[in-house]
Motif scaffolding. Structure first.
Motif, PDB file in Angstrom:
ATOM      1  N   VAL A 188      29.464  -9.805 -30.106  1.00  0.00           N
ATOM      2  CA  VAL A 188      30.232  -9.023 -30.227  1.00  0.00           C
ATOM      3  C   VAL A 188      29.197  -7.429 -29.735  1.00  0.00           C
ATOM      4  N   VAL A 189      29.545  -6.809 -28.940  1.00  0.00           N
ATOM      5  CA  VAL A 189      28.795  -6.011 -28.954  1.00  0.00           C
ATOM      6  C   VAL A 189      29.710  -4.729 -28.302  1.00  0.00           C
ATOM      7  N   MET A 190      29.109  -4.534 -29.679  1.00  0.00           N
ATOM      8  CA  MET A 190      29.563  -2.463 -29.906  1.00  0.00           C
ATOM      9  C   MET A 190      29.502  -1.127 -29.513  1.00  0.00           C
ATOM     10  N   ASP A 191      29.468  -1.196 -28.050  1.00  0.00           N
ATOM     11  CA  ASP A 191      29.085  -0.258 -27.320  1.00  0.00           C
ATOM     12  C   ASP A 191      29.808   1.082 -27.999  1.00  0.00           C
ATOM     13  N   GLU A 192      28.761   2.305 -27.728  1.00  0.00           N
ATOM     14  CA  GLU A 192      29.102   3.345 -28.596  1.00  0.00           C
ATOM     15  C   GLU A 192      29.493   3.328 -29.463  1.00  0.00           C
ATOM     16  N   VAL A 193      28.434   3.110 -30.647  1.00  0.00           N
ATOM     17  CA  VAL A 193      29.073   2.354 -31.586  1.00  0.00           C
ATOM     18  C   VAL A 193      29.000   4.044 -32.582  1.00  0.00           C
ATOM     19  N   HIS A 194      28.479   4.934 -32.164  1.00  0.00           N
ATOM     20  CA  HIS A 194      28.300   5.526 -32.819  1.00  0.00           C
ATOM     21  C   HIS A 194      30.013   6.810 -32.646  1.00  0.00           C
ATOM     22  N   TYR A 195      31.027   6.344 -32.159  1.00  0.00           N
ATOM     23  CA  TYR A 195      32.250   6.629 -32.117  1.00  0.00           C
ATOM     24  C   TYR A 195      33.140   6.856 -33.212  1.00  0.00           C
ATOM     25  N   LEU A 196      31.814   5.701 -34.311  1.00  0.00           N
ATOM     26  CA  LEU A 196      32.667   5.619 -35.355  1.00  0.00           C
ATOM     27  C   LEU A 196      32.912   6.850 -36.068  1.00  0.00           C
ATOM     28  N   ALA A 197      32.147   7.780 -35.979  1.00  0.00           N
ATOM     29  CA  ALA A 197      32.104   9.269 -36.550  1.00  0.00           C
ATOM     30  C   ALA A 197      33.235   9.483 -36.245  1.00  0.00           C
ATOM     31  N   VAL A 248      29.904 -13.853 -36.418  1.00  0.00           N
ATOM     32  CA  VAL A 248      29.341 -13.809 -35.219  1.00  0.00           C
ATOM     33  C   VAL A 248      28.202 -12.656 -35.877  1.00  0.00           C
ATOM     34  N   LYS A 249      27.940 -12.349 -34.881  1.00  0.00           N
ATOM     35  CA  LYS A 249      26.380 -11.616 -34.645  1.00  0.00           C
ATOM     36  C   LYS A 249      26.882 -10.409 -33.871  1.00  0.00           C
ATOM     37  N   LEU A 250      26.386  -9.449 -34.567  1.00  0.00           N
ATOM     38  CA  LEU A 250      26.712  -8.233 -33.790  1.00  0.00           C
ATOM     39  C   LEU A 250      25.828  -7.643 -33.127  1.00  0.00           C
ATOM     40  N   VAL A 251      25.556  -6.673 -32.295  1.00  0.00           N
ATOM     41  CA  VAL A 251      25.448  -5.642 -31.610  1.00  0.00           C
ATOM     42  C   VAL A 251      25.606  -4.534 -31.298  1.00  0.00           C
ATOM     43  N   SER A 252      25.095  -3.988 -32.096  1.00  0.00           N
ATOM     44  CA  SER A 252      26.063  -1.874 -32.370  1.00  0.00           C
ATOM     45  C   SER A 252      24.970  -1.577 -31.258  1.00  0.00           C
ATOM     46  N   LEU A 253      25.051  -1.009 -30.266  1.00  0.00           N
ATOM     47  CA  LEU A 253      24.634   0.262 -29.062  1.00  0.00           C
ATOM     48  C   LEU A 253      25.327   1.545 -29.779  1.00  0.00           C
ATOM     49  N   SER A 254      23.527   2.471 -30.169  1.00  0.00           N
ATOM     50  CA  SER A 254      24.493   3.884 -30.279  1.00  0.00           C
ATOM     51  C   SER A 254      23.829   4.893 -29.563  1.00  0.00           C
ATOM     52  N   ALA A 255      23.861   6.392 -29.409  1.00  0.00           N
ATOM     53  CA  ALA A 255      23.852   6.865 -29.102  1.00  0.00           C
ATOM     54  C   ALA A 255      21.996   7.451 -30.501  1.00  0.00           C
ATOM     55  N   THR A 256      20.880   8.156 -29.944  1.00  0.00           N
ATOM     56  CA  THR A 256      19.969   8.840 -30.457  1.00  0.00           C
ATOM     57  C   THR A 256      20.971   8.856 -31.747  1.00  0.00           C
ATOM     58  N   VAL A 257      20.380   8.474 -33.089  1.00  0.00           N
ATOM     59  CA  VAL A 257      21.121   9.035 -34.173  1.00  0.00           C
ATOM     60  C   VAL A 257      19.957   9.769 -35.518  1.00  0.00           C
ATOM     61  N   SER A 258      20.300  10.615 -36.121  1.00  0.00           N
ATOM     62  CA  SER A 258      19.010  10.683 -36.479  1.00  0.00           C
ATOM     63  C   SER A 258      19.028   9.943 -38.103  1.00  0.00           C
ATOM     64  N   ASN A 259      20.341   9.141 -38.419  1.00  0.00           N
ATOM     65  CA  ASN A 259      20.661   8.812 -39.679  1.00  0.00           C
ATOM     66  C   ASN A 259      20.662   6.634 -39.193  1.00  0.00           C
ATOM     67  N   ALA A 260      19.945   6.473 -38.517  1.00  0.00           N
ATOM     68  CA  ALA A 260      20.314   4.932 -38.080  1.00  0.00           C
ATOM     69  C   ALA A 260      19.793   4.053 -39.765  1.00  0.00           C
ATOM     70  N   GLU A 261      18.580   4.231 -39.992  1.00  0.00           N
ATOM     71  CA  GLU A 261      17.747   3.905 -41.094  1.00  0.00           C
ATOM     72  C   GLU A 261      19.406   3.254 -42.167  1.00  0.00           C
ATOM     73  N   GLU A 262      19.825   4.034 -42.299  1.00  0.00           N
ATOM     74  CA  GLU A 262      21.122   4.577 -43.538  1.00  0.00           C
ATOM     75  C   GLU A 262      22.264   3.141 -42.965  1.00  0.00           C
ATOM     76  N   PHE A 263      22.401   3.771 -41.708  1.00  0.00           N
ATOM     77  CA  PHE A 263      23.884   2.761 -40.805  1.00  0.00           C
ATOM     78  C   PHE A 263      22.545   1.389 -40.372  1.00  0.00           C
TER      79      PHE A 263
END
Length: 827
Positions: free
Chosen positions: A145-154, A173-188
């Protein structure tokens, strides 16, 4: 081109042998893959999930496309590609069709169902969430499952759906999460690793096309940063600071700016103030005031310096439309005769199904003429079909200038050579506020087309009060934190209880990103408590007295001091109360005088340590309360939601605490949206029986429509007559009862149903022409279509769960609303 060294050849051979699928996929691409793209593909080929956070336009979707490539290598495997908006789903659907063919690719967006059984299905995230709750057979064989623009989670309204999907997807299921640059990517990424298993976090802050930052000062494009210092140091061009300080007269003599302009090649800004006819360079007025140049002049400047196509971000729909009219009045034409012919052919081809009478209402011919001139507006008020045309023409480099609201920055593939920001503030619904660095990055991320431009250009127009240092801070900072907006809903609760039982449901909710972030903050608070406890222990030792228990003594002193302060402050209190306090004060004084520590020669030194002790203890106790409040917050809200459901008999709770759905609860499983409880209860109480199709459409509209803050309702006169008014009154009374019940259970409640659009939706469902309906609605065609689509979604749900007579009416209402411009587009 130099041949690769032996070391490079060895590295490539090693990569091919260890990751052959990545190597094959890379050879199929038009560009060489970047390091972060290769790292993402390698992680997937190694059997891991992946989070890729990268700037807009960096090409992170390549990693998602590789997941689809892997799925197609194995017969029977499937891949789902989810997007936050229907327009993006449509775009991705067509892109994948070009690669894999029509038979292998499907599209599901709620109101569109194309080839749903295909091995590759593009869908909105809500569709996948609903499939998971329904345990759909389509999930069988799902591998990626590819989740494009996953930063919409906010997103405050829809973000919870992303977390629901991530939590509920099968472990295989393997997840592919694609996000804009976020400052807490490591936390996510840490959270994804916790709930999904082995997840690789890949962060890239490198733009494939470098971004040049400019400030447009009257007729000059000045670099924002001193070229010698670079963006990383945020060293602002000194000439801009002098202009800000009021010494603007000689800014065209700035040596760095002159070197910058003269050194540019044809793809970048040349002498920005070289005008036709050999005019002298524009000179700013002496003094602090610098006049802005008109939009037609700005567009001419960009065209002359080969900086088109450009997107002008204007934070108002009316402003976008006015900008196009301004260029039209100035007779701006940016296209050749051949381009105008091609534009007309494309527009007519993409809009041929629209009726002539509707085209007149939509000012189609003026809009098409503007497109032929090479300019357009793009905002939510535009008819979705028209937005699609603008996007297509811009991608084909036929439209050169687009005036857009910030919604264009989200997801749609519309890169430009230049992005222009006329202002650095926007209206947020209540006040004008400065845009954030994250928003600035998102907007300017559209500048620079990979494979076309050597560099992208961001241009900020100079205005009175503009601070170049503030602009530099926006341009150089990358603070865009991803924060969860997750909260349990009634629909979520009944689905979780039905699938897992209440105890397991609580555990699942405690694994949400919302709770993960709360727990992360608790870790920091707990560390504060631990440090404070060490200090308290030290203070307690320092105030130790060999005469007695100084902590007990200091407690008496504090009580006495607090009472004396209250007594002095509350001089108007009744005499009886003051006398009681005075007796307490006398009693405390006697206890203090008798205490053995009273006679200690070091008493005041001990007392100073005791004061520090009590002050820190009070602060530490407050921190402990914060920890108690944050731990298990999501599960506690879930418990309150279940209590409301139990009070209304959607669930039954046994003596042993076992919670099961009732018949009404099973109905609610298929009712989604902000009004899930109100809709379910209205159906159960049969409040909408006897309504005809237009009236049911109007009432459904009342439940989805969200009016603007300053918008007044239609009043009794404007509302449809007959059974509709009684049904609306009963629904509003029920809403009030449910709102009271929710607040009794410490839940936030909801807004009252809004009837402002009901007359227009009733008229539309009765078949009235578009011009009459838009006049009644008093809104743009695009807005009306959006609310009509949401009305259709709710009517569709009602048609599936209501008793037969109402279900039939709902289907008729749905068909009545889905006509004309509403039926034309799936966006």
């Amino acid at each position: 081109m130099t041949s690769p060294s032996p070391a490079e050849r060895f590295a490539r051979a090693s990569a091919r042998s260890s990751h052959p699928h990545t190597a094959d996929f890379a050879e199929m691409q038009r560009f060489d893959l970047d390091d972060f793209q290769i790292a993402g593909c390698h992680a997937l080929e190694d059997g891991r999930s992946v989070l890729v956070a990268a700037p807009t336009g960096a090409g992170k979707t390549i990693v998602g496309e590789f997941a689809i490539h892997l799925a197609m290598l194995e017969p029977g495997d499937k891949a789902f590609y989810t997007t936050p908006i229907k327009a993006l789903s449509n775009q991705k659907f067509h892109e994948l069709q070009e690669v894999y063919g029509d038979d292998e690719v499907g599209l599901l967006t709620g109101d569109t169902n194309i080839n749903a059984s295909a091995r590759i299905v593009v869908m909105t995230t809500e569709v996948l969430r609903n499939m998971l709750y329904a345990d759909s057979p389509a999930l069988r064989g799902l591998r990626f499952v590819v989740m494009d623009e996953v930063h919409y989670l906010a997103d405050r309204f829809r973000g919870a759906v992303w977390e629901e999907v991530i939590i509920h997807l099968p472990p295989s299921v393997k997840l592919v999460s694609l996000s804009a640059t976020v400052s807490n990517a490591e936390e996510f990424g840490d959270w994804l690793d916790t709930v999904r298993g082995d997840t690789e976090v890949i962060v890239s802050e490198t733009r494939p096309v470098p971004l040049e930052q400019h400030v447009l000062v009257r007729g000059d494009l000045l670099p924002l940063f001193d070229d010698r210092a670079g963006v990383a140091t945020a060293q602002v061009n000194q000439e801009l600071l002098r202009i800000r300080g009021g010494n603007a007269g000689g800014y065209e003599n700035n040596r760095r700016a002159q070197e910058y302009r003269s050194a540019r090649h044809a793809g970048g800004p040349r002498h920005a103030h070289q005008r036709r006819g050999g005019h002298k360079p524009l000179r700013a007025q002496q003094g602090p005031r610098i006049e802005r140049i008109d939009r037609p002049e700005v567009v001419e400047l960009l065209q002359r310096n080969h900086l088109l196509p450009a997107i002008f971000f204007i934070f108002s729909r009316a402003g976008c439309d006015a900008a196009v009219q301004q260029l039209r009045r100035a007779n701006v034409r940016l296209t050749s005769a051949e381009e105008r012919v091609e534009i007309r052919q494309i527009v007519d081809e993409l809009t041929f199904t629209l009726k002539d009478e509707d085209l007149a209402v939509l000012h189609f011919w003026e809009w098409r003429d503007n497109l032929e001139r090479g300019m357009a507006a793009h905002h939510a008020g535009l008819l979705p079909a028209f937005k699609e045309v603008v996007e297509e023409l811009f991608r084909r480099k036929l439209v050169k200038v687009v005036f857009a609201t910030e919604t264009l920055a989200l997801g749609i593939n519309m890169p430009a050579r230049t992005v222009v920001l006329e202002k650095l503030e926007k209206f947020n619904g209540e006040a004008r506020v400065a845009i954030t660095s994250g928003e600035y990055t998102q907007l300017t991320g559209r500048a620079g087309r990979r494979g076309i431009d050597v560099e992208g250009h961001a241009v900020v127009q100079f205005t009175e009060g503009l601070d170049p240092q503030s602009v530099a801070a926006l341009a150089s900072r990358r603070t865009y934190p991803l924060n969860s907006s997750f909260r349990p809903t009634y629909n979520m609760a009944v689905n979780l209880i039905d699938q897992f039982g209440r105890a397991r449901a609580r555990e699942i909710l405690e694994s949400s990103f919302a709770q993960f972030q709360a727990d992360r903050s608790v870790v920091g608070l707990a560390r504060q408590v631990k440090d404070a406890e060490e200090s308290l222990e030290g203070y307690e030792k320092a105030m130790t007295c060999d005469r007695g228990d100084f902590r007990e003594y200091s407690t008496i002193r504090r009580e006495l001091s607090d009472l004396e302060k209250i007594n002095r402050r509350d001089a108007t209190a009744p005499r009886r109360l003051r006398d009681e306090r005075q007796q307490q004060i006398q009693s405390l004084r006697k206890r203090m005088q008798r205490h053995p520590c009273q006679s200690c020669p070091d008493r005041e030194a001990h007392a100073r340590w005791a004061e520090r002790y009590w002050k820190l203890k009070r602060s530490t106790d407050k921190t402990r309360q914060q920890i108690d409040q944050r731990t298990g917050t999501v599960a506690r809200v879930f418990d309150r939601v279940v209590e409301v459901l139990a009070a209304l008999e959607y669930v039954s709770i046994g003596d042993d605490g076992e919670t099961v759905l009732t018949r009404a609860g099973r109905t609610m499983r298929r009712i989604y949206g902000e009004r899930d409880l109100l809709v379910a209860e209205s159906l159960r109480q049969k409040l909408w029986e006897g309504l005809d199709a237009p009236s049911l459409a109007a009432l459904a509209c009342c439940l989805v429509y969200e009016p603007r803050r300053d918008e007044a309702g239609p009043g009794e006169r404007g509302l449809p007559r007959g059974a509709f008014r009684g049904a609306l009154d009963a629904t509003q009374t029920l809403w009030q009862e449910l709102d009271d019940l929710e607040r009794d259970h410490r839940l936030p409640g909801s807004e009252s149903p809004a009837s402002g659009l009901a007359p227009a939706m009733h008229a539309w469902a009765r078949g009235l022409p578009l011009d009459s309906v838009l006049t009644l609605a008093d809104m743009a065609a695009g807005d009306f279509v959006r609310w009509a689509k949401q009305t259709i979604d709710l009517l569709d749900q009602i048609s599936l769960v209501a008793e037969p007579p109402l279900a039939k009416t709902a289907r008729s209402a749905l068909d009545a609303v889905r006509r004309g411009i509403v039926a034309y587009t799936s966006a």
